[in-house]
Design a protein around this motif. Structure first.
Motif, PDB file in Angstrom:
ATOM      1  N   GLN A  20       8.374   4.928  -3.073  1.00  0.00           N
ATOM      2  CA  GLN A  20       9.109   5.928  -2.304  1.00  0.00           C
ATOM      3  C   GLN A  20       8.601   6.002  -0.874  1.00  0.00           C
ATOM      4  OE1 GLN A  20      11.909   7.502  -3.399  1.00  0.00           O
ATOM      5  NE2 GLN A  20      12.024   7.970  -1.203  1.00  0.00           N
ATOM      6  N   GLN A  21       7.285   5.842  -0.701  1.00  0.00           N
ATOM      7  CA  GLN A  21       6.714   5.829   0.642  1.00  0.00           C
ATOM      8  C   GLN A  21       7.277   4.665   1.452  1.00  0.00           C
ATOM      9  OE1 GLN A  21       2.438   5.592   0.733  1.00  0.00           O
ATOM     10  NE2 GLN A  21       2.314   5.918   2.949  1.00  0.00           N
ATOM     11  N   LEU A  22       7.397   3.505   0.812  1.00  0.00           N
ATOM     12  CA  LEU A  22       7.985   2.340   1.467  1.00  0.00           C
ATOM     13  C   LEU A  22       9.439   2.627   1.844  1.00  0.00           C
ATOM     14  CD1 LEU A  22       8.064  -0.661   2.322  1.00  0.00           C
ATOM     15  CD2 LEU A  22       8.616  -1.211  -0.068  1.00  0.00           C
ATOM     16  N   ARG A  23      10.191   3.207   0.925  1.00  0.00           N
ATOM     17  CA  ARG A  23      11.602   3.508   1.190  1.00  0.00           C
ATOM     18  C   ARG A  23      11.738   4.479   2.370  1.00  0.00           C
ATOM     19  NH1 ARG A  23      12.210  -0.609  -0.816  1.00  0.00           N
ATOM     20  NH2 ARG A  23      12.731  -1.033  -2.986  1.00  0.00           N
TER      21      ARG A  23
ATOM     22  N   ILE B 250      -5.047  -7.593   3.474  1.00  0.00           N
ATOM     23  CA  ILE B 250      -4.233  -7.029   4.557  1.00  0.00           C
ATOM     24  C   ILE B 250      -4.235  -5.513   4.341  1.00  0.00           C
ATOM     25  CG2 ILE B 250      -2.004  -7.073   5.746  1.00  0.00           C
ATOM     26  CD1 ILE B 250      -1.427  -9.758   4.422  1.00  0.00           C
ATOM     27  N   GLY B 251      -5.427  -4.921   4.495  1.00  0.00           N
ATOM     28  CA  GLY B 251      -5.591  -3.512   4.151  1.00  0.00           C
ATOM     29  C   GLY B 251      -5.758  -3.329   2.656  1.00  0.00           C
ATOM     30  N   SER B 252      -5.248  -4.282   1.885  1.00  0.00           N
ATOM     31  CA  SER B 252      -5.392  -4.329   0.435  1.00  0.00           C
ATOM     32  C   SER B 252      -5.277  -5.807   0.052  1.00  0.00           C
ATOM     33  CB  SER B 252      -4.297  -3.512  -0.238  1.00  0.00           C
ATOM     34  OG  SER B 252      -4.454  -3.520  -1.643  1.00  0.00           O
ATOM     35  N   GLU B 253      -5.661  -6.139  -1.166  1.00  0.00           N
ATOM     36  CA  GLU B 253      -5.613  -7.534  -1.605  1.00  0.00           C
ATOM     37  C   GLU B 253      -4.172  -7.939  -1.897  1.00  0.00           C
ATOM     38  OE1 GLU B 253      -7.792  -8.953  -5.213  1.00  0.00           O
ATOM     39  OE2 GLU B 253      -9.145  -9.784  -3.682  1.00  0.00           O
ATOM     40  N   VAL B 254      -3.672  -8.908  -1.154  1.00  0.00           N
ATOM     41  CA  VAL B 254      -2.277  -9.356  -1.235  1.00  0.00           C
ATOM     42  C   VAL B 254      -2.252 -10.846  -1.558  1.00  0.00           C
ATOM     43  CG1 VAL B 254      -0.170  -9.722   0.119  1.00  0.00           C
ATOM     44  CG2 VAL B 254      -1.491  -7.617   0.402  1.00  0.00           C
TER      45      VAL B 254
ATOM     46  N   LEU C  86       4.936 -12.598   0.065  1.00  0.00           N
ATOM     47  CA  LEU C  86       3.750 -11.793  -0.221  1.00  0.00           C
ATOM     48  C   LEU C  86       4.003 -10.953  -1.474  1.00  0.00           C
ATOM     49  CD1 LEU C  86       3.602 -12.544   2.841  1.00  0.00           C
ATOM     50  CD2 LEU C  86       2.459 -10.361   3.218  1.00  0.00           C
ATOM     51  N   ILE C  87       3.099 -11.060  -2.439  1.00  0.00           N
ATOM     52  CA  ILE C  87       3.130 -10.226  -3.636  1.00  0.00           C
ATOM     53  C   ILE C  87       2.070  -9.149  -3.446  1.00  0.00           C
ATOM     54  CG2 ILE C  87       3.045 -10.162  -6.148  1.00  0.00           C
ATOM     55  CD1 ILE C  87       5.230 -12.006  -5.049  1.00  0.00           C
ATOM     56  N   VAL C  88       2.509  -7.890  -3.428  1.00  0.00           N
ATOM     57  CA  VAL C  88       1.679  -6.780  -2.956  1.00  0.00           C
ATOM     58  C   VAL C  88       1.542  -5.715  -4.047  1.00  0.00           C
ATOM     59  CG1 VAL C  88       1.445  -5.069  -1.111  1.00  0.00           C
ATOM     60  CG2 VAL C  88       2.682  -7.202  -0.667  1.00  0.00           C
ATOM     61  N   PRO C  89       0.333  -5.170  -4.277  1.00  0.00           N
ATOM     62  CA  PRO C  89       0.216  -4.013  -5.183  1.00  0.00           C
ATOM     63  C   PRO C  89       1.100  -2.878  -4.677  1.00  0.00           C
ATOM     64  CG  PRO C  89      -1.948  -4.877  -4.604  1.00  0.00           C
ATOM     65  CD  PRO C  89      -0.963  -5.572  -3.715  1.00  0.00           C
TER      66      PRO C  89
ATOM     67  N   ALA D 255       3.758   0.083   1.323  1.00  0.00           N
ATOM     68  CA  ALA D 255       4.166   0.718   2.580  1.00  0.00           C
ATOM     69  C   ALA D 255       3.287   0.257   3.740  1.00  0.00           C
ATOM     70  CB  ALA D 255       4.124   2.236   2.439  1.00  0.00           C
ATOM     71  N   ASN D 256       1.971   0.193   3.524  1.00  0.00           N
ATOM     72  CA  ASN D 256       1.050  -0.219   4.588  1.00  0.00           C
ATOM     73  C   ASN D 256       1.246  -1.670   4.985  1.00  0.00           C
ATOM     74  OD1 ASN D 256      -0.125   2.323   4.783  1.00  0.00           O
ATOM     75  ND2 ASN D 256      -1.744   1.853   3.307  1.00  0.00           N
ATOM     76  N   VAL D 257       1.451  -2.539   3.994  1.00  0.00           N
ATOM     77  CA  VAL D 257       1.643  -3.958   4.305  1.00  0.00           C
ATOM     78  C   VAL D 257       2.972  -4.163   5.045  1.00  0.00           C
ATOM     79  CG1 VAL D 257       1.990  -6.251   3.307  1.00  0.00           C
ATOM     80  CG2 VAL D 257       0.205  -4.751   2.399  1.00  0.00           C
ATOM     81  N   TRP D 258       4.032  -3.471   4.593  1.00  0.00           N
ATOM     82  CA  TRP D 258       5.324  -3.554   5.288  1.00  0.00           C
ATOM     83  C   TRP D 258       5.175  -3.102   6.743  1.00  0.00           C
ATOM     84  CZ3 TRP D 258      10.154  -5.398   4.173  1.00  0.00           C
ATOM     85  CH2 TRP D 258      11.207  -4.980   5.005  1.00  0.00           C
ATOM     86  N   ASN D 259       4.455  -1.997   6.939  1.00  0.00           N
ATOM     87  CA  ASN D 259       4.199  -1.490   8.303  1.00  0.00           C
ATOM     88  C   ASN D 259       3.479  -2.531   9.153  1.00  0.00           C
ATOM     89  OD1 ASN D 259       5.263   0.911   9.148  1.00  0.00           O
ATOM     90  ND2 ASN D 259       3.645   2.184   8.282  1.00  0.00           N
TER      91      ASN D 259
END
Length: 353
Positions: free
Chosen positions: A2-5, A175-179, A194-197, A202-206
């Protein structure tokens, strides 16, 4: 998610539900510019609605080797491949990208094949088999960087180690988290996926958008898919066609042992038995998929997909080999078209040793 959306809405995203009732960003209000940027610069596409299936335990490579068209036995952790799941009569189910890790194999599958493939694979796991399946779609997100400037953005993200590696190679990057960063955009265009947790999505998209990358929606992905020639389930990949007709020769090993549908594939290749091929078709107007393709009064094929772009109309369709190939002039009702090559597909026979 939802944060990403919420972040995507702020940059103009419009959403629609897919067949799995998952919200998909259809457009960011920049479809024309996004399509152009994908071929000249770089864009990012949210493919989180695609399925991600994790296959684990000791016999995972043997299992997938026996269930699909490519050679899993030769793959090492950090490598991957495209592979096709087919029926016993070699009819296509899905084109899948597989990533081999130390502990599992991660399958990126088409959105409308997520549940089907989970059930399909589970059917072939017997009591003594050391194979475990897990749908991790809801635990992860997937973003594809598409375009010739993808390398420069990857460097900005601190993931330069994967640049120039072969297709489907992958590595974990912070990338702020393991991706998990993988080589390949899902199209014939250069890029990375990119496969992201999900917690970091949201942070990786940003991070990607702040690096100057234009976001595109699923509508532009569909345009690119057709222009590039990537076949998709329920359109080009159905019970009516096999993967050789669909131009997926690069996803098939002709040297491996037995797998579901292998006898039919081998026979078609050995005796040059493929009677039709999937081609691109440049059209002079919009046509509904399913239309009969003719040359004069003769039926020579069927249209499977069609899209409109600023440069005109473009489709995909199966054409009988006897009718011809590149340059062939065809009709679909009152619409005229010309057969053209598309970069994602190949139409070659394997000769063997």
């Amino acid at each position: 998610m939802q944060q990403l959306r919420n972040i995507q809405v702020k940059t103009g995203a419009k959403f629609a539900g897919n067949t799995q009732d998952i919200e998909v960003p259809v457009s960011f209000g920049n479809d024309v510019a996004g399509l152009q940027a994908s071929q000249e610069e770089i864009v990012v596409c949210d493919r989180s609605h695609w399925g991600r299936i994790q296959v684990s335990d000791e016999e995972r490579l043997r299992f997938l080797h026996n269930q699909s068209t490519n050679d899993f036995q030769q793959l090492k952790p950090g490598q991957g491949c495209d592979t096709v799941f087919i029926t016993s009569t070699a009819r296509t189910i899905d084109l899948v990208t597989a990533y081999v890790t130390e502990e599992a194999v991660l399958l990126l599958v088409s959105p409308n094949r997520r549940k089907f493939l989970m059930e399909w694979l589970d059917r072939y796991i017997f009591f003594a088999d050391k194979v475990q399946l897990k749908d991790i779609t809801d635990e992860t997100a997937a973003f594809s960087l598409i375009g010739p400037k993808s390398d420069a953005v990857l460097e900005q993200l601190g993931a330069s180690a994967i640049i120039n590696q072969p297709y489907a190679h992958h590595t974990l990057v912070n990338i702020g988290s393991e991706v998990r960063v993988t080589v390949g955009s899902g199209l014939a265009l250069p890029g990375y996926t990119l496969i992201v947790p999900v917690a970091a999505a949201a942070n990786v998209w940003n991070s990607i958008v702040q690096a100057g990358v234009k976001p595109i929606g699923d509508r532009v992905w569909e345009q690119l898919r057709i222009l590039q020639g990537r076949p998709t389930p329920e359109k080009e990949l159905t019970e009516d066609y096999n993967p050789l007709e669909a131009g997926l020769w690069h996803s098939i090993s002709f040297d491996k042992g037995c797998y579901i549908g292998q006898e039919t594939i081998a026979r078609l290749n050995t005796y040059k038995g493929v009677k039709q091929h999937l081609w691109g078709i440049r059209l002079d107007s919009q046509v509904e998929p399913g239309g009969v393709i003719t040359v004069g009064d003769e039926k020579v094929g069927r249209l499977t997909s069609c899209t409109a772009t600023e440069q005109g109309y473009f489709g995909l369709g199966y054409i009988r080999n006897k009718a011809g190939g590149i340059g062939l002039r065809v009709e679909i009702g009152d619409t005229r078209g010309e057969i053209v090559d598309v970069p994602f597909l190949t139409h070659e026979y394997y000769q063997g040793e």
